[in-house]
Design a protein around this motif. Structure first.
Motif, PDB file in Angstrom:
ATOM      1  N   LEU A  91       0.852  -1.185   0.000  1.00 34.06           N
ATOM      2  CA  LEU A  91       0.000   0.000   0.000  1.00 34.06           C
ATOM      3  C   LEU A  91       0.889   1.237   0.000  1.00 34.06           C
ATOM      4  CD1 LEU A  91      -2.567  -1.135   2.711  1.00 34.06           C
ATOM      5  CD2 LEU A  91      -2.774  -1.324   0.229  1.00 34.06           C
ATOM      6  N   GLU A  92       0.677   2.115  -0.936  1.00 31.69           N
ATOM      7  CA  GLU A  92       1.530   3.296  -1.064  1.00 31.69           C
ATOM      8  C   GLU A  92       0.994   4.517  -0.313  1.00 31.69           C
ATOM      9  OE1 GLU A  92       4.473   3.151  -2.361  1.00 31.69           O
ATOM     10  OE2 GLU A  92       4.264   1.128  -3.146  1.00 31.69           O
ATOM     11  N   HIS A  93      -0.280   4.482   0.100  1.00 32.78           N
ATOM     12  CA  HIS A  93      -0.852   5.650   0.770  1.00 32.78           C
ATOM     13  C   HIS A  93      -0.555   5.612   2.280  1.00 32.78           C
ATOM     14  CE1 HIS A  93      -3.939   2.497   0.924  1.00 32.78           C
ATOM     15  NE2 HIS A  93      -4.261   3.015   2.085  1.00 32.78           N
ATOM     16  N   MET A  94      -0.638   6.765   2.889  1.00 35.86           N
ATOM     17  CA  MET A  94      -0.381   6.881   4.324  1.00 35.86           C
ATOM     18  C   MET A  94      -1.512   6.214   5.100  1.00 35.86           C
ATOM     19  SD  MET A  94       2.484   8.427   4.714  1.00 35.86           S
ATOM     20  CE  MET A  94       2.437   8.908   6.413  1.00 35.86           C
ATOM     21  N   LEU A  95      -1.168   5.645   6.234  1.00 33.44           N
ATOM     22  CA  LEU A  95      -2.144   5.028   7.111  1.00 33.44           C
ATOM     23  C   LEU A  95      -2.238   5.824   8.401  1.00 33.44           C
ATOM     24  CD1 LEU A  95      -1.096   1.286   6.694  1.00 33.44           C
ATOM     25  CD2 LEU A  95      -2.909   2.504   5.510  1.00 33.44           C
ATOM     26  N   ALA A  96      -3.441   5.891   8.953  1.00 35.97           N
ATOM     27  CA  ALA A  96      -3.655   6.594  10.217  1.00 35.97           C
ATOM     28  C   ALA A  96      -3.688   5.564  11.346  1.00 35.97           C
ATOM     29  CB  ALA A  96      -4.959   7.373  10.169  1.00 35.97           C
ATOM     30  N   TYR A  97      -3.104   5.911  12.481  1.00 29.39           N
ATOM     31  CA  TYR A  97      -3.075   5.030  13.636  1.00 29.39           C
ATOM     32  C   TYR A  97      -3.724   5.750  14.807  1.00 29.39           C
ATOM     33  CZ  TYR A  97       0.557   2.910  10.785  1.00 29.39           C
ATOM     34  OH  TYR A  97       1.253   2.355   9.753  1.00 29.39           O
ATOM     35  N   PRO A  98      -4.592   5.081  15.550  1.00 28.65           N
ATOM     36  CA  PRO A  98      -5.187   5.728  16.728  1.00 28.65           C
ATOM     37  C   PRO A  98      -4.149   5.850  17.841  1.00 28.65           C
ATOM     38  CG  PRO A  98      -5.886   3.445  16.608  1.00 28.65           C
ATOM     39  CD  PRO A  98      -5.095   3.722  15.351  1.00 28.65           C
ATOM     40  N   GLU A  99      -4.333   6.831  18.703  1.00 29.32           N
ATOM     41  CA  GLU A  99      -3.400   7.014  19.819  1.00 29.32           C
ATOM     42  C   GLU A  99      -3.660   6.017  20.940  1.00 29.32           C
ATOM     43  OE1 GLU A  99      -2.779  10.981  21.198  1.00 29.32           O
ATOM     44  OE2 GLU A  99      -2.784  11.798  19.166  1.00 29.32           O
ATOM     45  N   LYS A 100      -4.852   5.435  20.967  1.00 30.43           N
ATOM     46  CA  LYS A 100      -5.178   4.418  21.965  1.00 30.43           C
ATOM     47  C   LYS A 100      -5.680   3.164  21.259  1.00 30.43           C
ATOM     48  CE  LYS A 100      -6.139   7.239  25.990  1.00 30.43           C
ATOM     49  NZ  LYS A 100      -4.983   6.936  26.761  1.00 30.43           N
ATOM     50  N   LEU A 101      -5.221   2.020  21.741  1.00 32.35           N
ATOM     51  CA  LEU A 101      -5.676   0.732  21.237  1.00 32.35           C
ATOM     52  C   LEU A 101      -6.419   0.032  22.360  1.00 32.35           C
ATOM     53  CD1 LEU A 101      -5.695  -1.681  19.227  1.00 32.35           C
ATOM     54  CD2 LEU A 101      -3.535  -2.385  20.267  1.00 32.35           C
ATOM     55  N   VAL A 102      -7.709  -0.178  22.166  1.00 32.14           N
ATOM     56  CA  VAL A 102      -8.504  -0.946  23.116  1.00 32.14           C
ATOM     57  C   VAL A 102      -8.610  -2.355  22.541  1.00 32.14           C
ATOM     58  CG1 VAL A 102     -10.719  -1.166  24.298  1.00 32.14           C
ATOM     59  CG2 VAL A 102      -9.793   1.106  23.792  1.00 32.14           C
ATOM     60  N   VAL A 103      -8.093  -3.320  23.266  1.00 36.64           N
ATOM     61  CA  VAL A 103      -8.105  -4.705  22.805  1.00 36.64           C
ATOM     62  C   VAL A 103      -9.545  -5.219  22.858  1.00 36.64           C
ATOM     63  CG1 VAL A 103      -7.255  -7.033  23.272  1.00 36.64           C
ATOM     64  CG2 VAL A 103      -5.754  -5.068  23.590  1.00 36.64           C
ATOM     65  N   SER A 104     -10.006  -5.773  21.772  1.00 30.20           N
ATOM     66  CA  SER A 104     -11.366  -6.297  21.687  1.00 30.20           C
ATOM     67  C   SER A 104     -11.505  -7.557  22.537  1.00 30.20           C
ATOM     68  CB  SER A 104     -11.701  -6.615  20.226  1.00 30.20           C
ATOM     69  OG  SER A 104     -12.946  -7.277  20.144  1.00 30.20           O
ATOM     70  N   GLU A 105     -12.647  -7.716  23.189  1.00 28.67           N
ATOM     71  CA  GLU A 105     -12.896  -8.920  23.990  1.00 28.67           C
ATOM     72  C   GLU A 105     -12.831 -10.178  23.145  1.00 28.67           C
ATOM     73  OE1 GLU A 105     -16.315  -8.910  26.519  1.00 28.67           O
ATOM     74  OE2 GLU A 105     -15.865  -6.907  27.283  1.00 28.67           O
ATOM     75  N   LYS A 106     -13.156 -10.072  21.858  1.00 29.83           N
ATOM     76  CA  LYS A 106     -13.151 -11.266  21.004  1.00 29.83           C
ATOM     77  C   LYS A 106     -11.729 -11.755  20.708  1.00 29.83           C
ATOM     78  CE  LYS A 106     -13.685  -8.712  16.684  1.00 29.83           C
ATOM     79  NZ  LYS A 106     -14.559  -8.469  15.554  1.00 29.83           N
ATOM     80  N   TRP A 107     -10.705 -10.968  21.053  1.00 28.46           N
ATOM     81  CA  TRP A 107      -9.306 -11.375  20.885  1.00 28.46           C
ATOM     82  C   TRP A 107      -8.770 -12.109  22.111  1.00 28.46           C
ATOM     83  CZ3 TRP A 107      -6.862  -6.129  19.014  1.00 28.46           C
ATOM     84  CH2 TRP A 107      -7.415  -5.781  17.776  1.00 28.46           C
ATOM     85  N   LEU A 108      -9.560 -12.151  23.193  1.00 24.26           N
ATOM     86  CA  LEU A 108      -9.091 -12.659  24.483  1.00 24.26           C
ATOM     87  C   LEU A 108      -9.807 -13.944  24.878  1.00 24.26           C
ATOM     88  CD1 LEU A 108      -9.235  -9.184  26.235  1.00 24.26           C
ATOM     89  CD2 LEU A 108      -7.197 -10.298  25.301  1.00 24.26           C
ATOM     90  N   THR A 109      -9.108 -14.799  25.616  1.00 25.03           N
ATOM     91  CA  THR A 109      -9.724 -16.041  26.087  1.00 25.03           C
ATOM     92  C   THR A 109     -10.682 -15.744  27.242  1.00 25.03           C
ATOM     93  OG1 THR A 109      -7.983 -16.466  27.710  1.00 25.03           O
ATOM     94  CG2 THR A 109      -7.674 -17.392  25.480  1.00 25.03           C
ATOM     95  N   LYS A 110     -11.570 -16.688  27.501  1.00 22.35           N
ATOM     96  CA  LYS A 110     -12.492 -16.552  28.638  1.00 22.35           C
ATOM     97  C   LYS A 110     -11.712 -16.511  29.946  1.00 22.35           C
ATOM     98  CE  LYS A 110     -16.413 -18.689  26.369  1.00 22.35           C
ATOM     99  NZ  LYS A 110     -17.339 -19.819  26.310  1.00 22.35           N
ATOM    100  N   SER A 111     -10.626 -17.266  30.006  1.00 24.53           N
ATOM    101  CA  SER A 111      -9.780 -17.280  31.196  1.00 24.53           C
ATOM    102  C   SER A 111      -9.208 -15.890  31.469  1.00 24.53           C
ATOM    103  CB  SER A 111      -8.652 -18.292  31.009  1.00 24.53           C
ATOM    104  OG  SER A 111      -7.732 -18.211  32.062  1.00 24.53           O
ATOM    105  N   PHE A 112      -8.716 -15.217  30.422  1.00 19.90           N
ATOM    106  CA  PHE A 112      -8.174 -13.864  30.565  1.00 19.90           C
ATOM    107  C   PHE A 112      -9.260 -12.926  31.082  1.00 19.90           C
ATOM    108  CE2 PHE A 112      -7.218  -9.581  29.346  1.00 19.90           C
ATOM    109  CZ  PHE A 112      -5.848  -9.457  29.478  1.00 19.90           C
ATOM    110  N   LEU A 113     -10.441 -12.994  30.456  1.00 18.38           N
ATOM    111  CA  LEU A 113     -11.534 -12.088  30.818  1.00 18.38           C
ATOM    112  C   LEU A 113     -12.039 -12.319  32.240  1.00 18.38           C
ATOM    113  CD1 LEU A 113     -13.460 -12.138  27.447  1.00 18.38           C
ATOM    114  CD2 LEU A 113     -12.183 -10.216  28.415  1.00 18.38           C
ATOM    115  N   SER A 114     -11.893 -13.555  32.753  1.00 18.11           N
ATOM    116  CA  SER A 114     -12.339 -13.831  34.123  1.00 18.11           C
ATOM    117  C   SER A 114     -11.368 -13.261  35.160  1.00 18.11           C
ATOM    118  CB  SER A 114     -12.512 -15.336  34.341  1.00 18.11           C
ATOM    119  OG  SER A 114     -11.261 -15.997  34.328  1.00 18.11           O
ATOM    120  N   LYS A 115     -10.111 -12.993  34.753  1.00 13.99           N
ATOM    121  CA  LYS A 115      -9.084 -12.516  35.694  1.00 13.99           C
ATOM    122  C   LYS A 115      -8.767 -11.023  35.569  1.00 13.99           C
ATOM    123  CE  LYS A 115      -6.601 -16.592  34.735  1.00 13.99           C
ATOM    124  NZ  LYS A 115      -5.329 -17.167  34.352  1.00 13.99           N
TER     125      LYS A 115
END
Length: 96
Positions: free
Chosen positions: A55-79
């Motif tokens: 990709l030759e065009h510039m990309l924008a990046y957010p200053e904050k990254l909130v990790v989505s719950e769907k990326w995490l295991t149930k074990s992680f979310l319980s702790k």
């Protein structure tokens, strides 16, 4: 840490090349570090040709990254709470 990915791939093909079944694989985070290093590659994928292109065009990046719950295991979310990361640095390679 494992790479986060999800993709669909054919399980079986008949003689004509038609896909009969599709499976989805994924990798979820069970733990995250206080500092997260993310390596983004600036390539697009053409699903019709199967080719990738830079990709030759510039990309924008957010200053904050909130990790989505769907990326995490149930074990992680319980702790732990869903983590938020703040962007503190960025390196952009400009060249071939």
């Amino acid at each position: 840490l494992p790479r986060l990915h999800a993709n669909k791939r054919p399980l079986d093909e008949d003689n004509s090349g038609h896909r009969q079944k599709t499976a989805e694989t994924q990798c979820l985070f069970d733990q995250l570090r206080p500092i997260l290093i993310v390596h983004l590659k600036r390539y697009g994928f053409n699903k019709h040709t199967g080719a990738s292109k830079k990709l030759e065009h510039m990309l924008a990046y957010p200053e904050k990254l909130v990790v989505s719950e769907k990326w995490l295991t149930k074990s992680f979310l319980s702790k732990y709470e869903v983590p938020t990361y703040e962007l503190v640095g960025l390196i952009a390679h400009d060249g071939q």
